[in-house]
Design an enzyme around this catalytic site. Structure first.
Site, PDB file in Angstrom:
ATOM      1  N   LYS A   1      -5.533  -2.153   3.662  1.00  0.00           N
ATOM      2  CA  LYS A   1      -4.918  -1.370   2.287  1.00  0.00           C
ATOM      3  C   LYS A   1      -4.231  -1.964   0.961  1.00  0.00           C
ATOM      4  O   LYS A   1      -5.553  -1.524  -0.435  1.00  0.00           O
ATOM      5  CB  LYS A   1      -3.090  -0.604   2.814  1.00  0.00           C
ATOM      6  CG  LYS A   1      -4.466   0.348   4.046  1.00  0.00           C
ATOM      7  CD  LYS A   1      -3.251   1.686   4.506  1.00  0.00           C
ATOM      8  CE  LYS A   1      -1.969   0.773   5.787  1.00  0.00           C
ATOM      9  NZ  LYS A   1      -2.382  -0.329   6.785  1.00  0.00           N
TER      10      LYS A   1
ATOM     11  N   ARG B   1       4.749 -12.769   7.556  1.00  0.00           N
ATOM     12  CA  ARG B   1       5.442 -11.800   8.005  1.00  0.00           C
ATOM     13  C   ARG B   1       5.559 -11.909   9.677  1.00  0.00           C
ATOM     14  O   ARG B   1       4.794 -12.384  10.790  1.00  0.00           O
ATOM     15  CB  ARG B   1       4.933 -10.702   7.979  1.00  0.00           C
ATOM     16  CG  ARG B   1       4.742 -10.310   6.405  1.00  0.00           C
ATOM     17  CD  ARG B   1       4.153  -8.799   6.165  1.00  0.00           C
ATOM     18  NE  ARG B   1       3.777  -7.682   6.955  1.00  0.00           N
ATOM     19  CZ  ARG B   1       3.308  -6.591   6.706  1.00  0.00           C
ATOM     20  NH1 ARG B   1       2.439  -7.025   5.394  1.00  0.00           N
ATOM     21  NH2 ARG B   1       3.359  -5.777   7.370  1.00  0.00           N
TER      22      ARG B   1
ATOM     23  N   ARG C   1       2.406  -1.851  16.618  1.00  0.00           N
ATOM     24  CA  ARG C   1       1.916  -1.104  15.562  1.00  0.00           C
ATOM     25  C   ARG C   1       0.896  -0.743  15.439  1.00  0.00           C
ATOM     26  O   ARG C   1       0.728   0.749  14.878  1.00  0.00           O
ATOM     27  CB  ARG C   1       2.292  -2.623  14.297  1.00  0.00           C
ATOM     28  CG  ARG C   1       3.433  -2.853  13.978  1.00  0.00           C
ATOM     29  CD  ARG C   1       3.175  -3.858  13.433  1.00  0.00           C
ATOM     30  NE  ARG C   1       1.846  -4.208  11.807  1.00  0.00           N
ATOM     31  CZ  ARG C   1       2.098  -5.295  11.267  1.00  0.00           C
ATOM     32  NH1 ARG C   1       1.613  -6.661  11.800  1.00  0.00           N
ATOM     33  NH2 ARG C   1       0.964  -5.153  10.097  1.00  0.00           N
TER      34      ARG C   1
HETATM   35  P1  AP5 Z   1      -4.352  -6.326   3.806  1.00  0.00           P
HETATM   36  O1  AP5 Z   1      -4.481  -5.793   3.321  1.00  0.00           O
HETATM   37  O2  AP5 Z   1      -2.544  -7.221   3.804  1.00  0.00           O
HETATM   38  O3  AP5 Z   1      -3.876  -4.978   4.904  1.00  0.00           O
HETATM   39  P2  AP5 Z   1      -2.914  -3.560   4.645  1.00  0.00           P
HETATM   40  O4  AP5 Z   1      -3.566  -3.080   5.855  1.00  0.00           O
HETATM   41  O5  AP5 Z   1      -1.725  -3.498   3.649  1.00  0.00           O
HETATM   42  O6  AP5 Z   1      -1.749  -4.601   6.558  1.00  0.00           O
HETATM   43  P3  AP5 Z   1      -0.403  -3.510   7.002  1.00  0.00           P
HETATM   44  O7  AP5 Z   1       0.299  -5.212   7.285  1.00  0.00           O
HETATM   45  O8  AP5 Z   1       0.636  -3.984   5.078  1.00  0.00           O
HETATM   46  O9  AP5 Z   1      -0.021  -2.577   7.005  1.00  0.00           O
HETATM   47  P4  AP5 Z   1       0.937  -2.356   7.843  1.00  0.00           P
HETATM   48  O10 AP5 Z   1       0.579  -0.246   7.615  1.00  0.00           O
HETATM   49  O11 AP5 Z   1       0.932  -2.454   9.129  1.00  0.00           O
HETATM   50  O12 AP5 Z   1       1.402  -2.198   7.184  1.00  0.00           O
HETATM   51  P5  AP5 Z   1       3.644  -2.020   5.690  1.00  0.00           P
HETATM   52  O13 AP5 Z   1       3.559  -3.511   5.132  1.00  0.00           O
HETATM   53  O14 AP5 Z   1       2.532  -0.880   5.244  1.00  0.00           O
HETATM   54  O15 AP5 Z   1      -4.321  -7.340   5.130  1.00  0.00           O
HETATM   55  C1  AP5 Z   1      -4.353  -7.802   6.515  1.00  0.00           C
HETATM   56  C2  AP5 Z   1      -5.223  -9.218   6.375  1.00  0.00           C
HETATM   57  O16 AP5 Z   1      -6.316  -9.739   6.319  1.00  0.00           O
HETATM   58  C3  AP5 Z   1      -5.076 -10.562   5.082  1.00  0.00           C
HETATM   59  O17 AP5 Z   1      -4.579 -10.984   5.673  1.00  0.00           O
HETATM   60  C4  AP5 Z   1      -5.876  -9.736   4.527  1.00  0.00           C
HETATM   61  O18 AP5 Z   1      -6.750 -11.384   3.356  1.00  0.00           O
HETATM   62  C5  AP5 Z   1      -7.164  -9.619   5.096  1.00  0.00           C
HETATM   63  N1  AP5 Z   1      -7.865  -8.989   4.881  1.00  0.00           N
HETATM   64  C6  AP5 Z   1      -8.203  -7.520   4.075  1.00  0.00           C
HETATM   65  N2  AP5 Z   1      -9.312  -6.837   4.144  1.00  0.00           N
HETATM   66  C7  AP5 Z   1      -9.898  -7.552   4.615  1.00  0.00           C
HETATM   67  C8  AP5 Z   1     -11.496  -8.082   4.923  1.00  0.00           C
HETATM   68  N3  AP5 Z   1     -12.387  -6.865   4.544  1.00  0.00           N
HETATM   69  N4  AP5 Z   1     -12.104  -8.489   5.482  1.00  0.00           N
HETATM   70  C9  AP5 Z   1     -11.723 -10.097   5.971  1.00  0.00           C
HETATM   71  N5  AP5 Z   1     -10.570 -10.170   5.825  1.00  0.00           N
HETATM   72  C10 AP5 Z   1      -9.306  -9.169   5.134  1.00  0.00           C
HETATM   73  O19 AP5 Z   1       4.565  -1.419   6.343  1.00  0.00           O
HETATM   74  C11 AP5 Z   1       4.977  -2.403   7.133  1.00  0.00           C
HETATM   75  C12 AP5 Z   1       6.533  -1.592   8.773  1.00  0.00           C
HETATM   76  O20 AP5 Z   1       7.278  -1.131   7.495  1.00  0.00           O
HETATM   77  C13 AP5 Z   1       5.433  -0.539   9.395  1.00  0.00           C
HETATM   78  O21 AP5 Z   1       5.616  -1.265  10.629  1.00  0.00           O
HETATM   79  C14 AP5 Z   1       7.179   0.545   9.359  1.00  0.00           C
HETATM   80  O22 AP5 Z   1       8.176   0.078  10.253  1.00  0.00           O
HETATM   81  C15 AP5 Z   1       7.121   0.348   8.252  1.00  0.00           C
HETATM   82  N6  AP5 Z   1       6.655   0.946   7.253  1.00  0.00           N
HETATM   83  C16 AP5 Z   1       5.679   1.266   5.962  1.00  0.00           C
HETATM   84  N7  AP5 Z   1       5.747   2.242   5.352  1.00  0.00           N
HETATM   85  C17 AP5 Z   1       6.435   3.127   6.901  1.00  0.00           C
HETATM   86  C18 AP5 Z   1       6.440   4.934   6.329  1.00  0.00           C
HETATM   87  N8  AP5 Z   1       5.443   5.185   5.503  1.00  0.00           N
HETATM   88  N9  AP5 Z   1       6.980   5.069   7.236  1.00  0.00           N
HETATM   89  C19 AP5 Z   1       7.549   5.104   8.287  1.00  0.00           C
HETATM   90  N10 AP5 Z   1       7.768   3.544   8.310  1.00  0.00           N
HETATM   91  C20 AP5 Z   1       6.893   2.466   7.018  1.00  0.00           C
END
Ligand code: AP5
Length: 213
Positions: free
Chosen positions: A14, A160, A171
């Site tokens: 994302k 992270r 997760r």
């Molecule tokens: P990346 O683009 O970083 O993936 P992402 O989908 O953004 O993953 P996140 O881990 O950031 O999502 P998340 O939803 O768990 O975490 P968030 O920070 O929102 O890509 C991942 C890796 O893969 C990178 O190294 C990238 O280079 C690689 N990659 C990407 N695309 C690729 C491809 N096509 N091919 C190969 N490699 C690729 O949330 C963290 C925490 O915050 C949650 O667990 C929760 O505790 C809290 N939180 C956040 N939002 C909420 C909410 N709305 N409600 C409640 N709690 C929340």
């Protein structure tokens, strides 16, 4: 205001996809990034959120909805928002609908990034981030020019705290239990557009740009 939601499991890409859409006039809103900023600032909200995030649990709905409400109410009425990681529960989805309606806005699309668990585990285990600029890398799929150093800031890249194997599994479980039901919610509204996010970064970016760029 108009809005697009990027929905998908942790590590589906994302944040990576959002980078190209920002160049297309979208305002990127990642609730994960907003929460990590609160942690960095050591606010009460941030300290409480950190405990839950480090365990792979969600932060309470009222906290996250409150952050989004404040942000939308103080934003330009003509902004195009790209929501990344919000909503993640049915309560959050319903609250987002209410907020958008109150601002006479439109939720235009929900792009669903689909990715199998084994791909996600490999992506999150190999993710590295710059603590200064937030730039995201992958040791294999999107490496820094100089291993372990940010291309922009030159500082050490970090992993992270929630990207360890135990928390990744948690997760994924939480996603399936609490976020996956949103697919049915948005399907019923005719808003879901699935994309195969297991493909390369370039292919996924092109597919998303073709849809909403
Ligand atoms: P990346 O683009 O970083 O993936 P992402 O989908 O953004 O993953 P996140 O881990 O950031 O999502 P998340 O939803 O768990 O975490 P968030 O920070 O929102 O890509 C991942 C890796 O893969 C990178 O190294 C990238 O280079 C690689 N990659 C990407 N695309 C690729 C491809 N096509 N091919 C190969 N490699 C690729 O949330 C963290 C925490 O915050 C949650 O667990 C929760 O505790 C809290 N939180 C956040 N939002 C909420 C909410 N709305 N409600 C409640 N709690 C929340």
């Amino acid at each position: 205001m108009n809005a697009v939601v990027l929905l998908g499991p942790p590590g589906a890409g994302k944040g990576t996809v959002s980078e190209v859409l920002v160049g297309k006039g979208y305002t990127h809103v990642s609730t994960g990034d907003l929460l990590r900023e609160q942690i960095r600032l050591e606010t009460t909200l941030g300290l409480e959120a950190k405990q839950r995030m480090d365990q792979g649990k969600f932060v309470p709905d009222d906290v996250v909805v409150g952050m989004i409400r404040d942000l939308l109410q103080s934003s330009d009425a003509n902004a195009n928002f790209l929501f990344d990681g919000f909503p993640r529960t049915l309560v959050q989805a319903e609250k987002l609908d209410e907020l958008i309606e109150a601002l006479s806005g439109t939720l235009e699309e929900v792009v669903l990034l689909q990715c199998p668990d084994e791909v996600i585990v490999e992506r999150l285990s190999g993710r590295r981030t710059c603590s200064k600029c937030g730039m995201v890398y992958h040791i294999k799929y999107n490496p820094a020019v100089q291993e372990g150093k940010c291309d922009i800031e030159g500082c050490e890249l970090m992993q992270r705290p929630d990207d360890n194997s135990e928390t990744i599994k948690k997760r994924l479980d939480v996603y399936k239990e609490q976020t996956a039901p949103l697919i049915t919610y948005y399907e019923a509204k005719g808003l879901i557009h699935p994309i195969d996010a297991a493909k390369s970064i370039a292919e996924v970016r092109l597919a998303v740009l073709a849809r909403i760029g």
